[in-house]
Scaffold this motif. Sequence first.
Motif, PDB file in Angstrom:
ATOM      1  N   ALA A  30     124.300   4.784  26.501  1.00  0.00           N
ATOM      2  CA  ALA A  30     123.745   3.635  25.767  1.00  0.00           C
ATOM      3  C   ALA A  30     122.637   2.965  26.581  1.00  0.00           C
ATOM      4  N   ILE A  31     122.854   2.784  27.876  1.00  0.00           N
ATOM      5  CA  ILE A  31     121.848   2.160  28.745  1.00  0.00           C
ATOM      6  C   ILE A  31     120.612   3.059  28.842  1.00  0.00           C
ATOM      7  N   GLY A  32     120.837   4.367  29.009  1.00  0.00           N
ATOM      8  CA  GLY A  32     119.729   5.308  29.096  1.00  0.00           C
ATOM      9  C   GLY A  32     118.871   5.300  27.843  1.00  0.00           C
ATOM     10  N   ASN A  33     119.526   5.237  26.689  1.00  0.00           N
ATOM     11  CA  ASN A  33     118.774   5.191  25.433  1.00  0.00           C
ATOM     12  C   ASN A  33     118.006   3.884  25.297  1.00  0.00           C
ATOM     13  N   LYS A  34     118.628   2.786  25.691  1.00  0.00           N
ATOM     14  CA  LYS A  34     117.965   1.484  25.609  1.00  0.00           C
ATOM     15  C   LYS A  34     116.744   1.426  26.525  1.00  0.00           C
ATOM     16  N   GLU A  35     116.873   1.978  27.741  1.00  0.00           N
ATOM     17  CA  GLU A  35     115.783   1.937  28.717  1.00  0.00           C
ATOM     18  C   GLU A  35     114.877   3.173  28.657  1.00  0.00           C
ATOM     19  N   ASN A  36     115.188   4.099  27.747  1.00  0.00           N
ATOM     20  CA  ASN A  36     114.438   5.345  27.599  1.00  0.00           C
ATOM     21  C   ASN A  36     114.362   6.120  28.919  1.00  0.00           C
ATOM     22  N   LYS A  37     115.538   6.283  29.543  1.00  0.00           N
ATOM     23  CA  LYS A  37     115.636   7.018  30.800  1.00  0.00           C
ATOM     24  C   LYS A  37     116.711   8.096  30.666  1.00  0.00           C
ATOM     25  N   PRO A  38     116.488   9.241  31.310  1.00  0.00           N
ATOM     26  CA  PRO A  38     117.537  10.261  31.321  1.00  0.00           C
ATOM     27  C   PRO A  38     118.666   9.857  32.274  1.00  0.00           C
ATOM     28  N   LEU A  39     119.804  10.533  32.126  1.00  0.00           N
ATOM     29  CA  LEU A  39     120.916  10.327  33.040  1.00  0.00           C
ATOM     30  C   LEU A  39     120.810  11.332  34.181  1.00  0.00           C
ATOM     31  N   LEU A  40     121.122  10.882  35.372  1.00  0.00           N
ATOM     32  CA  LEU A  40     121.313  11.763  36.505  1.00  0.00           C
ATOM     33  C   LEU A  40     122.823  11.798  36.699  1.00  0.00           C
ATOM     34  N   MET A  41     123.437  12.931  36.385  1.00  0.00           N
ATOM     35  CA  MET A  41     124.888  13.063  36.492  1.00  0.00           C
ATOM     36  C   MET A  41     125.212  13.816  37.781  1.00  0.00           C
ATOM     37  N   PHE A  42     125.874  13.111  38.698  1.00  0.00           N
ATOM     38  CA  PHE A  42     126.228  13.664  40.002  1.00  0.00           C
ATOM     39  C   PHE A  42     127.679  14.130  39.947  1.00  0.00           C
ATOM     40  N   GLU A  98     114.260   5.843  49.870  1.00  0.00           N
ATOM     41  CA  GLU A  98     113.365   6.612  49.003  1.00  0.00           C
ATOM     42  C   GLU A  98     114.049   6.938  47.677  1.00  0.00           C
ATOM     43  N   PHE A  99     115.300   7.401  47.762  1.00  0.00           N
ATOM     44  CA  PHE A  99     116.041   7.730  46.548  1.00  0.00           C
ATOM     45  C   PHE A  99     116.306   6.471  45.726  1.00  0.00           C
ATOM     46  N   THR A 100     116.682   5.393  46.381  1.00  0.00           N
ATOM     47  CA  THR A 100     116.976   4.144  45.680  1.00  0.00           C
ATOM     48  C   THR A 100     115.784   3.686  44.865  1.00  0.00           C
ATOM     49  N   LYS A 101     114.611   3.680  45.473  1.00  0.00           N
ATOM     50  CA  LYS A 101     113.389   3.258  44.773  1.00  0.00           C
ATOM     51  C   LYS A 101     113.113   4.177  43.589  1.00  0.00           C
ATOM     52  N   TRP A 102     113.198   5.473  43.809  1.00  0.00           N
ATOM     53  CA  TRP A 102     112.946   6.459  42.764  1.00  0.00           C
ATOM     54  C   TRP A 102     113.944   6.303  41.613  1.00  0.00           C
ATOM     55  N   ALA A 103     115.236   6.206  41.936  1.00  0.00           N
ATOM     56  CA  ALA A 103     116.283   6.149  40.912  1.00  0.00           C
ATOM     57  C   ALA A 103     116.150   4.914  40.034  1.00  0.00           C
ATOM     58  N   LYS A 104     115.823   3.777  40.626  1.00  0.00           N
ATOM     59  CA  LYS A 104     115.675   2.548  39.842  1.00  0.00           C
ATOM     60  C   LYS A 104     114.582   2.685  38.792  1.00  0.00           C
ATOM     61  N   GLU A 105     113.553   3.447  39.087  1.00  0.00           N
ATOM     62  CA  GLU A 105     112.432   3.622  38.160  1.00  0.00           C
ATOM     63  C   GLU A 105     112.657   4.739  37.136  1.00  0.00           C
ATOM     64  N   LYS A 106     113.393   5.784  37.523  1.00  0.00           N
ATOM     65  CA  LYS A 106     113.383   7.019  36.740  1.00  0.00           C
ATOM     66  C   LYS A 106     114.649   7.347  35.944  1.00  0.00           C
ATOM     67  N   VAL A 107     115.842   6.965  36.429  1.00  0.00           N
ATOM     68  CA  VAL A 107     117.080   7.490  35.838  1.00  0.00           C
ATOM     69  C   VAL A 107     118.183   6.441  35.764  1.00  0.00           C
ATOM     70  N   ILE A 108     119.206   6.782  34.987  1.00  0.00           N
ATOM     71  CA  ILE A 108     120.468   6.044  34.973  1.00  0.00           C
ATOM     72  C   ILE A 108     121.463   6.932  35.713  1.00  0.00           C
ATOM     73  N   LEU A 109     122.108   6.386  36.715  1.00  0.00           N
ATOM     74  CA  LEU A 109     122.994   7.166  37.581  1.00  0.00           C
ATOM     75  C   LEU A 109     124.417   7.210  37.040  1.00  0.00           C
ATOM     76  N   VAL A 110     125.003   8.410  37.048  1.00  0.00           N
ATOM     77  CA  VAL A 110     126.382   8.603  36.615  1.00  0.00           C
ATOM     78  C   VAL A 110     127.082   9.476  37.650  1.00  0.00           C
ATOM     79  N   GLU A 111     128.234   9.026  38.096  1.00  0.00           N
ATOM     80  CA  GLU A 111     129.029   9.820  39.030  1.00  0.00           C
ATOM     81  C   GLU A 111     130.232  10.397  38.292  1.00  0.00           C
ATOM     82  N   ILE A 112     130.350  11.718  38.331  1.00  0.00           N
ATOM     83  CA  ILE A 112     131.483  12.429  37.743  1.00  0.00           C
ATOM     84  C   ILE A 112     132.257  13.006  38.929  1.00  0.00           C
ATOM     85  N   ASP A 113     133.315  12.319  39.306  1.00  0.00           N
ATOM     86  CA  ASP A 113     134.041  12.652  40.532  1.00  0.00           C
ATOM     87  C   ASP A 113     135.270  13.509  40.234  1.00  0.00           C
TER      88      ASP A 113
END
Length: 155
Positions: free
Chosen positions: A35-47, A69-84
């Motif tokens: 839902a957040i990814g769709n609202k912000e028009n960002k893909p999910l990065l599923m770890f 570097e990753f933090t800056k990039w991730a905030k701009e580009k993706v929604i982070l998801v952890e699948i543990d």
Amino acid sequence: MKKIYLIAVFCIGIVSAQAQKEELTWHTDVKEAIAIGNKENKPLLMFFTGSDWCTWCMRLQKEVLTTPEFTKWAKEKVILVEIDDPTRTPQAQEIRQEYNQIRGVLGIVGYPTVYFVRGEKKDEKFNLQPLGKTGYVPGGPVAWLEVANGILSQK
């Protein structure tokens, strides 16, 4: 008086350093992340990780996923998801079932796997559209982000 001044300066420095350290939000609720990814028009990065047993997962965390570097990039580009998939840490049965289903849909067989997906809600069901995947990439955040950007540029 000089001691009080030095202590005050030290405390202010610590508070400033804490404030400058950016925190990332790693979602564990996939539907919420979609839902957040769709609202912000960002893909999910599923770890996909085995956080308490997978050596390569821990290495990817340390060398890339916790860097500025990753933090800056991730905030701009993706929604982070952890699948543990922990072995020693208890996990609710519903979460384990949901994560197993997602791993099956995407064909995850090893860790770490990082999948980039777009999510969509269709008839009350969520679908994942794979964009690409990667895992551990030697060379730190610069090398890893080059691979990630290559995947995202193909969308």
